[in-house]
Scaffold this motif. Structure first.
Motif, PDB file in Angstrom:
ATOM      1  N   VAL A 396     -37.161  -2.512  48.085  1.00  0.00           N
ATOM      2  CA  VAL A 396     -36.384  -3.238  47.077  1.00  0.00           C
ATOM      3  C   VAL A 396     -37.126  -4.517  46.713  1.00  0.00           C
ATOM      4  CG1 VAL A 396     -34.193  -4.365  46.537  1.00  0.00           C
ATOM      5  CG2 VAL A 396     -34.218  -2.282  47.934  1.00  0.00           C
ATOM      6  N   LEU A 397     -37.278  -4.745  45.417  1.00  0.00           N
ATOM      7  CA  LEU A 397     -37.927  -5.950  44.892  1.00  0.00           C
ATOM      8  C   LEU A 397     -36.887  -6.860  44.247  1.00  0.00           C
ATOM      9  CD1 LEU A 397     -40.934  -4.184  43.191  1.00  0.00           C
ATOM     10  CD2 LEU A 397     -41.204  -6.027  44.850  1.00  0.00           C
ATOM     11  N   ALA A 398     -37.085  -8.162  44.397  1.00  0.00           N
ATOM     12  CA  ALA A 398     -36.254  -9.157  43.714  1.00  0.00           C
ATOM     13  C   ALA A 398     -37.115  -9.906  42.718  1.00  0.00           C
ATOM     14  CB  ALA A 398     -35.650 -10.126  44.725  1.00  0.00           C
ATOM     15  N   LEU A 399     -36.576 -10.115  41.521  1.00  0.00           N
ATOM     16  CA  LEU A 399     -37.270 -10.844  40.468  1.00  0.00           C
ATOM     17  C   LEU A 399     -36.385 -11.961  39.946  1.00  0.00           C
ATOM     18  CD1 LEU A 399     -38.916  -8.100  40.445  1.00  0.00           C
ATOM     19  CD2 LEU A 399     -39.247  -8.501  38.009  1.00  0.00           C
ATOM     20  N   GLY A 400     -37.027 -13.035  39.471  1.00  0.00           N
ATOM     21  CA  GLY A 400     -36.309 -14.117  38.830  1.00  0.00           C
ATOM     22  C   GLY A 400     -36.947 -14.450  37.501  1.00  0.00           C
ATOM     23  N   ARG A 401     -36.234 -15.247  36.716  1.00  0.00           N
ATOM     24  CA  ARG A 401     -36.774 -15.680  35.418  1.00  0.00           C
ATOM     25  C   ARG A 401     -38.056 -16.463  35.603  1.00  0.00           C
ATOM     26  NH1 ARG A 401     -31.407 -18.299  33.188  1.00  0.00           N
ATOM     27  NH2 ARG A 401     -30.276 -16.478  32.409  1.00  0.00           N
TER      28      ARG A 401
END
Length: 403
Positions: A396-401
């Protein structure tokens, strides 16, 4: 801790031959699944897939290159070219030594394998092309991308079935975090839509004959796709110093093993990966606005994934949006997480949540906001991309602005 910017993106898949075409199709909820067209398709019981029709290798590569490049390698090279052009990087000297490639694939050169089995077993020939092995090996795409753009740093292929590209991108992120590289070209590619590729999956009895309907109560299986997506991950300060456009920030990653069953998914394994990615990103559960689900359209995956999301997010689950784009571009197996990362970037940059098309009937075991059938405008600051593979391997990957 070194931060990771995404400064380039490229793709080819059944929805589009590049990123703008693909995002437009996702916004429109366009169906990329159609009748399959290849040799002996009439011998199959599954005859639909998200195939890239009218693709002509000679439009992109010369004869000598085609002799070396399986279809999955061609897709990876085309996607990498688009991503690197957008990033505007040239690799020479110290930067070349500190830039690498990590790509995911499940089957590698499946078309090459299929063609050469026919040559030997069906046509009775005793010789095959001398480049069969370098053409079909799973690291072929990684190697050709590294050679094409002079990427001399950490480079390898990842093969973990349907989680391959998420594992690859997670490893690329960790390479930059650890200081082993400043730039990583990463993503995944798959081209399994050939007779042998479909026939093997038929045996699992998880394929739909008519449509992919994730989270819908009347879902009846997955639909395979093909294609690739490749990204340029770059150390944040390196990207800022050269004035690069930053598409999004990769903020977190987690991977787990179910250690339970070779094909049946585990709620516990998925939940630990989801929670781990949020924790690694250093944010709260309430900060996540959207999840691009693994969402295969099989009864087992969808209800298990929804249960895992509900367990992790608790009271925050009611305000989450979760959608599966596989209903549009199919399940691209080792390349699927990479193509799906485009939907995550679109959510962060454009405020558009890609829909779960084909949704027809609510399922009480999938009682989340699955963004049914139509894209939605929404402002989200952080997103997750789920990938849960056969073999019980989760990423699972997390991304932000972009900052």
């Amino acid at each position: 801790m070194r931060r990771i910017a995404i400064t380039g993106a490229g793709t080819i898949n059944a929805l589009g031959r590049n990123v703008p075409e693909t995002l437009e199709a996702m916004r429109e909820g366009r169906l990329g699944i159609s009748d399959l067209a290849f040799r002996d398709v009439d011998r199959l019981s599954i005859r639909i897939g998200a195939q890239i029709h009218d693709y002509v290798p000679e439009d992109h590569f010369n004869r000598q290159q085609i002799a070396l490049y399986d279809r999955f390698t061609q897709f990876a090279l085309l996607s990498a070219g688009e991503a690197l052009e957008q990033a505007g990087l040239e690799f020479a000297g110290a930067l070349a030594d500190r830039s690498g490639v990590i790509l995911g694939t499940s089957a590698g050169g499946m078309n090459t394998t299929d063609e050469n089995y026919r040559t030997v077993f069906e046509e009775g020939k005793n010789r095959v092309h001398p480049f069969v092995v370098p053409k079909l090996m799973p690291n072929a795409a990684t190697s050709h991308v590294s050679m094409q753009w002079n990427l001399r740093g950490p480079s390898f292929a990842v093969s973990t079935a349907c989680a391959s590209s998420n594992h690859a991108m997670g490893q690329a992120m960790m390479m930059i975090r650890a200081g082993m590289a400043d730039v990583m070209v990463t993503g995944g590619s798959e081209a399994m839509l050939c007779f042998g590729g479909i026939k093997a999956w038929e045996g699992l009895r998880v394929m739909s004959k008519d449509a992919c309907r994730p989270f819908s109560a009347n879902r009846n299986g997955m639909v395979q796709g093909e294609g690739a997506a490749v990204f340029v991950f770059e150390e944040m300060e390196h990207a800022k110093a050269r004035g690069a456009e930053i598409l999004a920030e990769v903020t977190g990653f987690a991977m787990t093993a179910d250690a339970a069953d070779i094909v049946m998914p585990s709620k516990s394994g998925a939940a630990r990966a989801i929670a781990g990615a949020v924790r690694d990103a250093g944010i709260g559960l309430e900060d996540i606005g959207y999840i691009n689900a693994h969402g295969t359209g099989t009864a087992a995956n969808d209800k298990t994934e929804c249960a895992a999301v509900s367990e992790v997010f608790g009271r925050h689950a009611d305000r989450l949006m979760i959608s599966s784009t596989k209903a549009m571009h199919g399940h691209i197996i080792g390349g699927t997480g990479a193509v799906e990362l485009l939907a995550c970037i679109m959510a962060l940059r454009d405020g558009v949540i890609a829909p779960t098309i084909g949704y027809q009937e609510p399922d009480p075991e999938c009682a989340l906001d699955v963004v049914p059938n139509e894209a939605r405008e929404a402002s989200v600051a952080a997103v997750l991309s789920n990938a849960f593979a056969f073999g019980g391997l989760n990423a699972v990957l997390a991304l932000g602005r972009a900052p």
